[in-house]
Design an enzyme around this catalytic site. Structure first.
Site, PDB file in Angstrom:
ATOM      1  N   ALA A 201       1.012  -1.134  -0.082  1.00 35.16           N
ATOM      2  CA  ALA A 201       0.184  -0.228   0.088  1.00 35.16           C
ATOM      3  C   ALA A 201       0.816   1.138   0.071  1.00 35.16           C
ATOM      4  CB  ALA A 201      -1.034  -0.011   1.155  1.00 35.16           C
ATOM      5  N   THR A 242      -5.350 -10.895  13.597  1.00 36.55           N
ATOM      6  CA  THR A 242      -6.308  -9.798  13.585  1.00 36.55           C
ATOM      7  C   THR A 242      -6.222  -8.829  12.361  1.00 36.55           C
ATOM      8  OG1 THR A 242      -6.810  -9.924  15.863  1.00 36.55           O
ATOM      9  CG2 THR A 242      -7.608  -7.957  14.682  1.00 36.55           C
ATOM     10  N   CYS A 327      14.626  -0.420   1.034  1.00 37.84           N
ATOM     11  CA  CYS A 327      14.222  -1.676   1.354  1.00 37.84           C
ATOM     12  C   CYS A 327      14.966  -2.936   1.790  1.00 37.84           C
ATOM     13  CB  CYS A 327      12.955  -2.255   0.680  1.00 37.84           C
ATOM     14  SG  CYS A 327      11.664  -0.972   0.110  1.00 37.84           S
TER      15      CYS A 327
END
Length: 376
Positions: A201, A242, A327
């Site tokens: 995202a 979750t 990254c």
């Protein structure tokens, strides 16, 4: 003011997306797994809507989107998750490229240690692998092919559409790391021959910490993935835990906006590219990779006679750029991408990556040029 030109590393969160995230942090804070009350049900609806928004960008089905923490986790789930199937059917050969992100190369290295035969295809000076070379590497025992949609350092688009077309009829699994092109280059990722696709995202003006693996069904069969983690059974049992509903909701909106605004963003980035190259032209930059296949918001270049670290220091207060993948590591290592392309060592050491967006403000390139000239 420093102009941020490191959008391939991460993008700022779109204000509209930020509002969506805050709403689900503060107002609609239910757990999507709590189905016995309205807050949980509304959280589940938000997650389902986000799944649909992500799926629509790549022409996938809602239930083919598996939310993850980002493209790195998605890459691991796609590649390592196929390993048990490879062992089961005695197909332990994997084809990929030498220019993949470390989030693909390191899982592949793990597979190599597990007894898989990993074959990496070189790109050549263009920075673009040849579909012929990918197909030539395929064998009867090939389990999967993994090719990135665009390289994170050079911005060079890989021939995903051609690879998809030529793999029609092959029963191997095709994985694409689409972190750099999701929401930016729409058509290639809509091919239904792509079985597994990794997305983040935060590369598309959404929040950090969320992404997805799109696992497309083929002939009514899902990719035979096995989970890497256990506990809870969420995300079809492939990614327990979750759901971070605020992040997922933000991701969904960011995906929808990217799809709707893609054409306008693309044109704005092309205009900015012209300004970047015109501004740096007095320094006679050497551009790495074939420009006809480069994303409109990226350029990788070397400035003759100067080291990248020196240039980045000189440009402080003007522009923020990178000399590799943010990254990968906090310490600089020579680019494996440029090395695989055959770029000379002195140019590899001097390479800079500039990446912008549709909303990047103009930079003072005259001052940037003067500062580099002062180094020589």
């Amino acid at each position: 003011m420093t102009v941020y030109l490191d959008f391939n590393a991460t993008t700022p969160v779109d204000p509209r997306v930020a509002d969506e995230i805050v709403h689900y942090l503060v107002d609609e804070y239910g757990n999507a797994g709590s189905r016995t009350h309205e807050l949980g049900q509304r959280a589940q609806k938000a997650a389902n809507r986000a799944r649909r928004q992500v799926a629509e960008v790549v022409d996938a089905q809602d239930d083919e989107v598996i939310f993850t923490s980002g493209a790195t986790e998605a890459n691991n789930l796609a590649l390592l998750g196929l390993a048990p199937e490879g062992d089961k059917i005695s197909r332990r050969h994997i084809v990929s490229t030498a220019i993949e992100h470390k989030a693909v190369l390191e899982p592949l290295a793990r597979l190599d240690k597990m007894g898989f035969d990993v074959q990496l295809v070189d790109p050549g000076p263009s920075g673009r692998v040849a579909a012929d070379d990918i197909l030539a590497a395929v064998r009867p025992d090939t389990l999967a092919v993994s090719v990135m949609a665009a390289n994170n350092e050079t911005g060079i688009l890989q021939p995903i559409e051609e690879i998809c077309q030529r793999l029609e009829g092959h029963d191997l699994w095709l994985h694409v790391d689409a972190a750099q092109t999701f929401g930016k280059e729409l058509d290639p990722l809509r091919s239904h021959r792509i079985d597994l696709m990794s997305i983040s995202a935060h590369k598309v003006f959404g929040p950090m910490g969320v992404g997805a693996l799109v696992a497309r069904s083929r002939d009514y069969r899902r990719p035979p993935l096995k989970p890497l983690m256990f506990g809870g059974g969420q995300e079809r049992g492939l990614r327990p835990g979750t759901l971070p509903v605020p992040l997922v909701a933000g991701f969904g909106l960011a995906a929808e906006l990217a799809g709707k605004e893609q054409a306008a963003r693309h044109e704005a980035c092309l205009r900015y590219r012209s300004a970047v190259l015109a501004g740096l032209a007095p320094l006679q930059p050497v551009i790495h990779g074939d420009e006809q296949f480069t994303l409109p918001h990226v350029v990788n270049l070397s400035l003759p006679g100067v080291d990248s670290e020196a240039v980045m220091l000189a440009w402080r207060g003007i522009v923020a750029v990178s000399n590799g993948s943010a990254c990968t590591s906090n310490s600089y290592e020579p680019s494996h991408v440029l090395t695989a392309m055959g770029v000379p060592d002195n140019q590899v050491r001097g390479a800079l990556r500039l990446s912008w967006s549709h909303m990047s403000p103009p930079a003072d390139w005259a001052e940037a040029v003067d500062r580099v000239r002062a180094l020589t």
